[in-house]
Design a protein around this motif. Sequence first.
Motif, short mmCIF file in Angstrom:
data_model
loop_
_atom_site.label_atom_id
_atom_site.label_comp_id
_atom_site.label_asym_id
_atom_site.label_seq_id
_atom_site.Cartn_x
_atom_site.Cartn_y
_atom_site.Cartn_z
N GLN A 75 0.86 -1.17 0.00
CA GLN A 75 0.00 0.00 0.00
C GLN A 75 0.89 1.22 0.00
O GLN A 75 1.80 1.35 0.83
CB GLN A 75 -0.91 0.01 1.23
CG GLN A 75 -1.86 1.16 1.25
CD GLN A 75 -2.85 1.07 2.40
OE1 GLN A 75 -2.88 0.11 3.13
NE2 GLN A 75 -3.64 2.10 2.57
N LEU A 76 0.65 2.10 -0.93
CA LEU A 76 1.46 3.32 -1.04
C LEU A 76 0.88 4.42 -0.17
O LEU A 76 -0.32 4.50 0.04
CB LEU A 76 1.49 3.81 -2.49
CG LEU A 76 2.23 2.93 -3.48
CD1 LEU A 76 2.01 3.45 -4.89
CD2 LEU A 76 3.71 2.89 -3.16
N TRP A 77 1.75 5.28 0.31
CA TRP A 77 1.30 6.48 0.99
C TRP A 77 0.61 7.36 -0.04
O TRP A 77 0.98 7.37 -1.22
CB TRP A 77 2.50 7.23 1.58
CG TRP A 77 3.11 6.53 2.75
CD1 TRP A 77 4.18 5.71 2.74
CD2 TRP A 77 2.67 6.57 4.10
NE1 TRP A 77 4.44 5.24 3.98
CE2 TRP A 77 3.52 5.76 4.85
CE3 TRP A 77 1.61 7.22 4.74
CZ2 TRP A 77 3.37 5.57 6.21
CZ3 TRP A 77 1.47 7.04 6.11
CH2 TRP A 77 2.33 6.22 6.83
N ALA A 130 2.94 9.37 -2.26
CA ALA A 130 4.03 8.64 -2.92
C ALA A 130 4.15 9.10 -4.37
O ALA A 130 3.15 9.28 -5.06
CB ALA A 130 3.78 7.15 -2.86
N GLU A 172 4.54 9.05 -8.33
CA GLU A 172 4.00 8.14 -9.34
C GLU A 172 5.07 7.16 -9.83
O GLU A 172 4.78 6.00 -10.11
CB GLU A 172 3.43 8.95 -10.52
CG GLU A 172 2.75 8.10 -11.56
CD GLU A 172 1.57 7.28 -11.05
OE1 GLU A 172 1.39 6.15 -11.52
OE2 GLU A 172 0.85 7.77 -10.17
N ARG A 190 7.37 5.77 -8.14
CA ARG A 190 7.51 4.69 -7.17
C ARG A 190 6.39 3.66 -7.37
O ARG A 190 6.62 2.46 -7.37
CB ARG A 190 7.47 5.23 -5.75
CG ARG A 190 7.44 4.10 -4.74
CD ARG A 190 8.28 4.22 -3.53
NE ARG A 190 9.58 4.77 -3.75
CZ ARG A 190 10.26 5.44 -2.84
NH1 ARG A 190 9.76 5.65 -1.66
NH2 ARG A 190 11.46 5.91 -3.09
N ALA A 191 5.16 4.14 -7.57
CA ALA A 191 4.04 3.25 -7.83
C ALA A 191 4.29 2.43 -9.09
O ALA A 191 4.04 1.22 -9.12
CB ALA A 191 2.75 4.04 -7.95
N ILE A 236 6.90 -0.33 -8.39
CA ILE A 236 6.34 -1.42 -7.60
C ILE A 236 5.43 -2.28 -8.48
O ILE A 236 5.50 -3.51 -8.44
CB ILE A 236 5.60 -0.89 -6.36
CG1 ILE A 236 6.61 -0.32 -5.36
CG2 ILE A 236 4.75 -1.98 -5.72
CD1 ILE A 236 6.00 0.41 -4.19
N GLU A 237 4.60 -1.64 -9.30
CA GLU A 237 3.72 -2.40 -10.20
C GLU A 237 4.54 -3.26 -11.16
O GLU A 237 4.19 -4.41 -11.42
CB GLU A 237 2.82 -1.44 -10.98
CG GLU A 237 1.74 -0.82 -10.12
CD GLU A 237 0.94 0.25 -10.85
OE1 GLU A 237 1.24 0.55 -12.03
OE2 GLU A 237 0.01 0.79 -10.23
#
Length: 119
Positions: free
Chosen positions: A2-4, A7, A9, A11-12, A15-16
């Motif tokens: 779960q991102l803050w 966070a 974009e 970083r998201a 992770i994806e």
Amino acid sequence: MQLWPAAPERRAAAIEKNIAALGSVTDILRGNDDAKNLVFRVLDGMEPEILSEAPIAYRCSCSRERVREALRSAGADELRDMIQSGEPAEVRCQFCDAVYEFGTAELEGLLEQADESET
């Protein structure tokens, strides 16, 4: 994961990408990889810091008493229908597949309790 809310974009997206590259988590864990390594694989390219560790396990909190209470809360009419069938009531937990069987005498006791609570 779960991102803050704040966070970045990028970083998201990273992770994806890492999650997509993992494949089947079940296969990873069956291959004796542990959850900690799984976290590091998801966060590859970042600098994760493990703050605490705890064993993980699947546990179901069902019990005969909890199922008995659920049956009782079904109400007197439902319990009467179960009793009239003449068959034991069988309840299967949807999470762990445990089976709980309640005979007619036990259902009649629950019916008495349900009748008392409705009056």
